[in-house]
Write a protein that holds these residues in place. Structure first.
Motif, short mmCIF file in Angstrom:
data_model
loop_
_atom_site.label_atom_id
_atom_site.label_comp_id
_atom_site.label_asym_id
_atom_site.label_seq_id
_atom_site.Cartn_x
_atom_site.Cartn_y
_atom_site.Cartn_z
N UNK A 1 0.83 -1.21 0.00
CA UNK A 1 0.00 0.00 0.00
C UNK A 1 0.86 1.26 0.00
N UNK A 2 2.00 1.22 0.68
CA UNK A 2 2.88 2.38 0.71
C UNK A 2 3.50 2.67 -0.66
N UNK A 3 3.54 1.67 -1.54
CA UNK A 3 4.05 1.91 -2.89
C UNK A 3 3.14 2.86 -3.67
N UNK A 4 1.87 2.88 -3.31
CA UNK A 4 0.90 3.69 -4.04
C UNK A 4 0.38 2.91 -5.23
N UNK A 5 -0.85 2.45 -5.14
CA UNK A 5 -1.38 1.52 -6.14
C UNK A 5 -2.39 2.14 -7.08
N UNK A 6 -2.53 3.46 -7.02
CA UNK A 6 -3.58 4.10 -7.82
C UNK A 6 -3.20 4.31 -9.28
N UNK A 7 -1.88 4.25 -9.59
CA UNK A 7 -1.45 4.40 -10.98
C UNK A 7 -0.26 3.49 -11.27
N UNK A 8 0.06 3.38 -12.53
CA UNK A 8 1.09 2.45 -13.00
C UNK A 8 2.47 2.83 -12.44
N UNK A 9 3.28 1.81 -12.17
CA UNK A 9 4.67 2.07 -11.78
C UNK A 9 5.57 0.91 -12.22
N UNK A 10 6.86 1.23 -12.37
CA UNK A 10 7.88 0.23 -12.63
C UNK A 10 8.49 -0.18 -11.29
N UNK A 11 8.43 -1.45 -10.96
CA UNK A 11 9.03 -1.97 -9.74
C UNK A 11 10.43 -2.49 -10.10
N UNK A 12 11.43 -1.70 -9.78
CA UNK A 12 12.81 -1.96 -10.21
C UNK A 12 13.58 -2.55 -9.05
N UNK B 1 24.11 -1.56 -11.80
CA UNK B 1 22.89 -0.90 -11.34
C UNK B 1 22.65 0.43 -12.04
N UNK B 2 23.69 1.24 -12.16
CA UNK B 2 23.50 2.58 -12.68
C UNK B 2 23.30 2.57 -14.20
N UNK B 3 23.91 1.61 -14.87
CA UNK B 3 23.62 1.44 -16.30
C UNK B 3 22.14 1.08 -16.46
N UNK B 4 21.65 0.26 -15.56
CA UNK B 4 20.24 -0.13 -15.61
C UNK B 4 19.33 1.07 -15.35
N UNK B 5 19.67 1.88 -14.35
CA UNK B 5 18.84 3.04 -14.04
C UNK B 5 18.87 4.06 -15.17
N UNK B 6 20.04 4.21 -15.80
CA UNK B 6 20.14 5.12 -16.95
C UNK B 6 19.25 4.61 -18.09
N UNK B 7 19.31 3.30 -18.33
CA UNK B 7 18.47 2.69 -19.36
C UNK B 7 16.99 2.88 -19.05
N UNK B 8 16.64 2.70 -17.78
CA UNK B 8 15.24 2.88 -17.39
C UNK B 8 14.78 4.31 -17.58
N UNK B 9 15.64 5.25 -17.22
CA UNK B 9 15.29 6.66 -17.37
C UNK B 9 15.03 7.01 -18.83
N UNK B 10 15.81 6.41 -19.72
CA UNK B 10 15.68 6.70 -21.15
C UNK B 10 14.53 5.94 -21.81
#
Length: 335
Positions: free
Chosen positions: A83-94, A153-162
């Motif tokens: 519930x703390x994640x916030x379930x009212x809209x879409x999200x990427x669980x990374x 990890x940071x290559x992954x986060x950069x990829x996710x951001x893009x």
């Protein structure tokens, strides 16, 4: 004691590594680490196929409380955490450092049960372990949307951001946040923050301070599995970089300092010896009882955790902990 390169320059070494199908990043990091005083090799290289399997065995040991305790936290508080994640809209669980996903599957099942709209993005440096995870998820949770990433990890986060627009919830479970050098935990969280937007969430596992004897036993088990896990690093260097480490001439050593709250792990040379990396055409000398530092594991107080989050631009939203206060999964909100 210094690393002695027989190639004329670093470019020739890199070319040789590539020609022999070795990982140039591993070769470079090992060379640089073994030049230092004290010698060091990053703990991220523990996790080849064999290392990942050994770590799974460690997590099942009676002395190794962190995994067992965090598992209980997630089982007992999964609905509240979700519930703390916030379930009212879409999200990427990374998930950074997903491993076999055993603990995370608790949350994944709960989120699916709550009909959350999300995509699970497991990230791990070990392609072998991600293949196993992908296979198990297809069997156990066929309705789950996934898109895994093998690498840093940071290559992954950069990829996710893009490539992945939308809200993100980042998981960094286990006690991996404690494995950095002094100040590295803050730098890591600050770097994560760069790739996130306000109101994104970050759930981080922290091993809390407790009886020093309990902590020490967790990193030096009676069955010797942790020792095998550490020494497997030398096996990997033998296999992947053509080294000739004699594992019988090295041993695992670890200790915990309750003042600093840090466990430090080493691989120690039992005698004066020279190790040759034949594929890279260089060698390294060890004095008797000289150590290679392989890992730190910091233990935290709740006050330290909140201060760490604030410095990284993260607001502490909730502590999820066990009845003994051995461990905490802490939810931060990006500010």
């Amino acid at each position: 004691m210094d690393l002695r390169l027989n190639t004329s320059n670093a470019n020739q070494t890199s070319e040789l590594v590539n020609a022999m199908n070795y990982d140039p990043e591993l070769a470079r990091d090992v060379q640089e680490g073994l030049k230092q005083t004290p010698k060091r090799i990053s703990s991220k290289y523990f996790y080849d196929g064999a290392g990942s399997k050994l770590f799974q065995q460690i997590m099942e040991l009676p002395e190794y409380y962190p995994t067992r305790t965090e598992f209980k936290i997630l089982e007992e508080q999964q609905a509240e955490i979700s519930r703390f994640f916030g379930l009212s809209d879409f999200f990427h669980l990374v998930e950074l450092g997903a491993g076999d996903g055993l603990k995370t599957k608790i949350l994944l099942r709960q989120l699916l049960h709550m009909k959350a709209d999300f995509e699970y993005v497991p990230v791990d440096i070990s392609g072998d372990i991600l293949k196993l995870l992908d296979s198990s998820l297809k069997t156990e949770l066929p309705a789950l949307k996934t898109d895994s990433f093998t690498g840093d990890y940071f290559k992954a986060l950069h990829w996710l951001q893009k490539n992945k627009e939308g809200r993100k919830v980042v998981l960094f479970l286990g006690s991996n946040i404690g494995n950095f050098e002094d100040g590295g935990d803050l730098e890591f969280l600050q770097e994560i923050r760069k790739y996130l937007n306000p109101e994104d969430k970050v759930l981080v596992g922290f091993d809390l301070r407790k009886d020093p004897r309990t902590i020490r036993q967790a990193y030096d088990d009676a069955a010797g599995v942790t020792a095998a896990f550490n020494l497997n690093l030398l096996k990997r260097l033998n296999r992947e970089l053509g080294a000739d480490f004699n594992l019988n001439q090295f041993e695992h050593f670890t200790d915990y300092d309750p003042l600093s709250g840090v466990v430090k792990s080493y691989i120690v040379s039992k005698k004066q010896q020279t190790v040759t990396f034949s594929a890279l055409n260089h060698s390294i000398s060890f004095a008797a009882w000289e150590a290679i530092h392989t890992e730190n594991s910091h233990k935290y107080t709740p006050v330290q955790i909140e201060e760490l989050g604030e410095k990284a631009g993260l607001k502490t939203e909730q502590f999820f902990t066990d009845e003994k206060h051995y461990f905490a999964d802490v939810l931060f909100r990006v500010i």
